[in-house]
Design a protein around this motif. Structure first.
Motif, PDB file in Angstrom:
ATOM      1  N   ILE A  32       0.837  -1.204   0.000  1.00  0.00           N
ATOM      2  CA  ILE A  32       0.000   0.000   0.000  1.00  0.00           C
ATOM      3  C   ILE A  32       0.872   1.254   0.000  1.00  0.00           C
ATOM      4  O   ILE A  32       0.621   2.202  -0.744  1.00  0.00           O
ATOM      5  CB  ILE A  32      -0.964  -0.014   1.207  1.00  0.00           C
ATOM      6  CG1 ILE A  32      -1.974  -1.157   1.043  1.00  0.00           C
ATOM      7  CG2 ILE A  32      -1.655   1.335   1.383  1.00  0.00           C
ATOM      8  CD1 ILE A  32      -2.713  -1.519   2.305  1.00  0.00           C
ATOM      9  N   ALA A  33       1.923   1.262   0.809  1.00  0.00           N
ATOM     10  CA  ALA A  33       2.818   2.428   0.897  1.00  0.00           C
ATOM     11  C   ALA A  33       3.480   2.718  -0.440  1.00  0.00           C
ATOM     12  O   ALA A  33       3.797   3.880  -0.738  1.00  0.00           O
ATOM     13  CB  ALA A  33       3.859   2.196   1.976  1.00  0.00           C
ATOM     14  N   GLY A  34       3.674   1.698  -1.251  1.00  0.00           N
ATOM     15  CA  GLY A  34       4.274   1.892  -2.560  1.00  0.00           C
ATOM     16  C   GLY A  34       3.437   2.783  -3.469  1.00  0.00           C
ATOM     17  O   GLY A  34       3.949   3.329  -4.452  1.00  0.00           O
ATOM     18  N   ARG A  38       3.590  10.717  -1.811  1.00  0.00           N
ATOM     19  CA  ARG A  38       4.411  11.676  -1.076  1.00  0.00           C
ATOM     20  C   ARG A  38       4.751  11.101   0.287  1.00  0.00           C
ATOM     21  O   ARG A  38       4.078  10.197   0.772  1.00  0.00           O
ATOM     22  CB  ARG A  38       3.670  12.992  -0.920  1.00  0.00           C
ATOM     23  CG  ARG A  38       2.396  12.837  -0.113  1.00  0.00           C
ATOM     24  CD  ARG A  38       1.712  14.174   0.072  1.00  0.00           C
ATOM     25  NE  ARG A  38       0.696  13.991   1.093  1.00  0.00           N
ATOM     26  CZ  ARG A  38      -0.516  14.458   1.018  1.00  0.00           C
ATOM     27  NH1 ARG A  38      -0.882  15.143  -0.016  1.00  0.00           N
ATOM     28  NH2 ARG A  38      -1.365  14.247   1.982  1.00  0.00           N
ATOM     29  N   PRO A  39       5.786  11.636   0.909  1.00  0.00           N
ATOM     30  CA  PRO A  39       6.065  11.197   2.277  1.00  0.00           C
ATOM     31  C   PRO A  39       4.951  11.695   3.200  1.00  0.00           C
ATOM     32  O   PRO A  39       4.257  12.664   2.873  1.00  0.00           O
ATOM     33  CB  PRO A  39       7.395  11.860   2.617  1.00  0.00           C
ATOM     34  CG  PRO A  39       7.747  12.753   1.495  1.00  0.00           C
ATOM     35  CD  PRO A  39       6.742  12.583   0.408  1.00  0.00           C
ATOM     36  N   SER A  40       4.767  11.061   4.300  1.00  0.00           N
ATOM     37  CA  SER A  40       3.750  11.430   5.291  1.00  0.00           C
ATOM     38  C   SER A  40       2.360  11.537   4.676  1.00  0.00           C
ATOM     39  O   SER A  40       1.714  12.586   4.753  1.00  0.00           O
ATOM     40  CB  SER A  40       4.121  12.743   5.982  1.00  0.00           C
ATOM     41  OG  SER A  40       5.397  12.658   6.547  1.00  0.00           O
ATOM     42  N   PRO A  41       1.878  10.484   4.044  1.00  0.00           N
ATOM     43  CA  PRO A  41       0.583  10.577   3.355  1.00  0.00           C
ATOM     44  C   PRO A  41      -0.608  10.596   4.310  1.00  0.00           C
ATOM     45  O   PRO A  41      -0.526  10.129   5.438  1.00  0.00           O
ATOM     46  CB  PRO A  41       0.561   9.292   2.524  1.00  0.00           C
ATOM     47  CG  PRO A  41       1.357   8.324   3.336  1.00  0.00           C
ATOM     48  CD  PRO A  41       2.458   9.151   3.954  1.00  0.00           C
ATOM     49  N   SER A  42      -1.686  11.159   3.816  1.00  0.00           N
ATOM     50  CA  SER A  42      -2.985  11.042   4.471  1.00  0.00           C
ATOM     51  C   SER A  42      -3.690   9.872   3.803  1.00  0.00           C
ATOM     52  O   SER A  42      -3.734   9.794   2.585  1.00  0.00           O
ATOM     53  CB  SER A  42      -3.798  12.324   4.293  1.00  0.00           C
ATOM     54  OG  SER A  42      -3.119  13.408   4.894  1.00  0.00           O
ATOM     55  N   ILE A  43      -4.222   8.976   4.604  1.00  0.00           N
ATOM     56  CA  ILE A  43      -4.807   7.740   4.095  1.00  0.00           C
ATOM     57  C   ILE A  43      -6.235   7.633   4.594  1.00  0.00           C
ATOM     58  O   ILE A  43      -6.510   7.901   5.769  1.00  0.00           O
ATOM     59  CB  ILE A  43      -4.001   6.521   4.576  1.00  0.00           C
ATOM     60  CG1 ILE A  43      -2.555   6.610   4.081  1.00  0.00           C
ATOM     61  CG2 ILE A  43      -4.655   5.216   4.145  1.00  0.00           C
ATOM     62  CD1 ILE A  43      -1.598   5.662   4.761  1.00  0.00           C
ATOM     63  N   SER A  54      -5.681  -0.206   9.346  1.00  0.00           N
ATOM     64  CA  SER A  54      -5.544   1.224   9.649  1.00  0.00           C
ATOM     65  C   SER A  54      -4.417   1.469  10.636  1.00  0.00           C
ATOM     66  O   SER A  54      -3.554   2.328  10.425  1.00  0.00           O
ATOM     67  CB  SER A  54      -6.856   1.773  10.218  1.00  0.00           C
ATOM     68  OG  SER A  54      -7.887   1.672   9.277  1.00  0.00           O
ATOM     69  N   ALA A  55      -4.411   0.722  11.719  1.00  0.00           N
ATOM     70  CA  ALA A  55      -3.370   0.892  12.729  1.00  0.00           C
ATOM     71  C   ALA A  55      -2.006   0.495  12.184  1.00  0.00           C
ATOM     72  O   ALA A  55      -0.992   1.143  12.477  1.00  0.00           O
ATOM     73  CB  ALA A  55      -3.715   0.081  13.978  1.00  0.00           C
ATOM     74  N   ALA A  56      -1.959  -0.554  11.379  1.00  0.00           N
ATOM     75  CA  ALA A  56      -0.686  -0.994  10.803  1.00  0.00           C
ATOM     76  C   ALA A  56      -0.121   0.078   9.871  1.00  0.00           C
ATOM     77  O   ALA A  56       1.083   0.349   9.881  1.00  0.00           O
ATOM     78  CB  ALA A  56      -0.868  -2.315  10.074  1.00  0.00           C
ATOM     79  N   MET A  57      -0.987   0.698   9.066  1.00  0.00           N
ATOM     80  CA  MET A  57      -0.505   1.752   8.169  1.00  0.00           C
ATOM     81  C   MET A  57       0.026   2.932   8.984  1.00  0.00           C
ATOM     82  O   MET A  57       1.070   3.507   8.653  1.00  0.00           O
ATOM     83  CB  MET A  57      -1.615   2.189   7.218  1.00  0.00           C
ATOM     84  CG  MET A  57      -1.910   1.145   6.161  1.00  0.00           C
ATOM     85  SD  MET A  57      -3.104   1.677   4.910  1.00  0.00           S
ATOM     86  CE  MET A  57      -4.648   1.603   5.826  1.00  0.00           C
ATOM     87  N   ALA A  58      -0.671   3.282  10.049  1.00  0.00           N
ATOM     88  CA  ALA A  58      -0.210   4.385  10.896  1.00  0.00           C
ATOM     89  C   ALA A  58       1.135   4.057  11.544  1.00  0.00           C
ATOM     90  O   ALA A  58       1.988   4.932  11.686  1.00  0.00           O
ATOM     91  CB  ALA A  58      -1.255   4.693  11.963  1.00  0.00           C
ATOM     92  N   ARG A  59       1.325   2.806  11.917  1.00  0.00           N
ATOM     93  CA  ARG A  59       2.589   2.396  12.546  1.00  0.00           C
ATOM     94  C   ARG A  59       3.749   2.374  11.568  1.00  0.00           C
ATOM     95  O   ARG A  59       4.854   2.779  11.908  1.00  0.00           O
ATOM     96  CB  ARG A  59       2.452   0.983  13.141  1.00  0.00           C
ATOM     97  CG  ARG A  59       1.905   0.929  14.520  1.00  0.00           C
ATOM     98  CD  ARG A  59       2.142  -0.424  15.219  1.00  0.00           C
ATOM     99  NE  ARG A  59       2.044  -1.602  14.398  1.00  0.00           N
ATOM    100  CZ  ARG A  59       0.945  -2.355  14.240  1.00  0.00           C
ATOM    101  NH1 ARG A  59      -0.172  -2.017  14.851  1.00  0.00           N
ATOM    102  NH2 ARG A  59       0.958  -3.427  13.482  1.00  0.00           N
ATOM    103  N   ILE A  61       3.866   3.343   8.025  1.00  0.00           N
ATOM    104  CA  ILE A  61       4.064   4.331   6.965  1.00  0.00           C
ATOM    105  C   ILE A  61       4.385   5.640   7.685  1.00  0.00           C
ATOM    106  O   ILE A  61       3.502   6.305   8.217  1.00  0.00           O
ATOM    107  CB  ILE A  61       2.833   4.470   6.045  1.00  0.00           C
ATOM    108  CG1 ILE A  61       2.506   3.126   5.385  1.00  0.00           C
ATOM    109  CG2 ILE A  61       3.091   5.553   4.999  1.00  0.00           C
ATOM    110  CD1 ILE A  61       1.238   3.134   4.536  1.00  0.00           C
ATOM    111  N   GLU A  62       5.646   5.946   7.717  1.00  0.00           N
ATOM    112  CA  GLU A  62       6.150   7.037   8.541  1.00  0.00           C
ATOM    113  C   GLU A  62       5.407   8.347   8.281  1.00  0.00           C
ATOM    114  O   GLU A  62       5.236   8.762   7.139  1.00  0.00           O
ATOM    115  CB  GLU A  62       7.641   7.241   8.269  1.00  0.00           C
ATOM    116  CG  GLU A  62       8.282   8.221   9.210  1.00  0.00           C
ATOM    117  CD  GLU A  62       9.778   8.318   9.009  1.00  0.00           C
ATOM    118  OE1 GLU A  62      10.318   9.389   9.303  1.00  0.00           O
ATOM    119  OE2 GLU A  62      10.389   7.327   8.567  1.00  0.00           O
ATOM    120  N   GLY A  63       4.955   8.953   9.360  1.00  0.00           N
ATOM    121  CA  GLY A  63       4.297  10.246   9.291  1.00  0.00           C
ATOM    122  C   GLY A  63       2.882  10.229   8.754  1.00  0.00           C
ATOM    123  O   GLY A  63       2.290  11.277   8.547  1.00  0.00           O
TER     124      GLY A  63
END
Length: 108
Positions: A32-34, A38-43, A54-59, A61-63
């Protein structure tokens, strides 16, 4: 009309049934991060269920900031209980009504 996803027993079973090894969860998040442009995305995760992804992406995917939407308050309660994270907002909402109340229409 009560929906099946509003049944607390189903939400508990759903949480247990979605458990996966950390390596598998991390692989999904990396995929998903791929796609983040941009860095620090809003998802926004629509149909977040009990918040595993949701929690895994927050953990991992930096920022990132994650809005986790689900039509079922029961599922969201499980998400808040099992997967709290300061960068995740668990909100009620349906795919047909995005953005939900409380999220600016210009977000992300």
């Amino acid at each position: 009309m009560k929906r099946v996803y509003d049944d607390e027993r189903l939400a508990c079973a759903y949480e247990r049934g979605n458990e996966m090894p950390e390596a598998s969860l991390r692989a999904w998040v990396e995929l998903i991060a791929g796609y983040a442009q941009r860095p620090s995305p809003s998802i926004v995760e629509i149909g977040s269920g009990t918040g595993v992804f949701s929690a895994a992406m927050a953990r991992w995917i930096e920022g990132s900031e994650v809005v986790a939407l689900d039509a079922s308050e029961v599922m969201l309660a499980e998400a808040r209980r099992h997967h709290p994270h300061p960068a995740v907002r668990y909100l009620p909402g349906e795919a047909e009504a995005v953005p939900p109340p409380g999220v600016p229409s210009t977000w992300p």
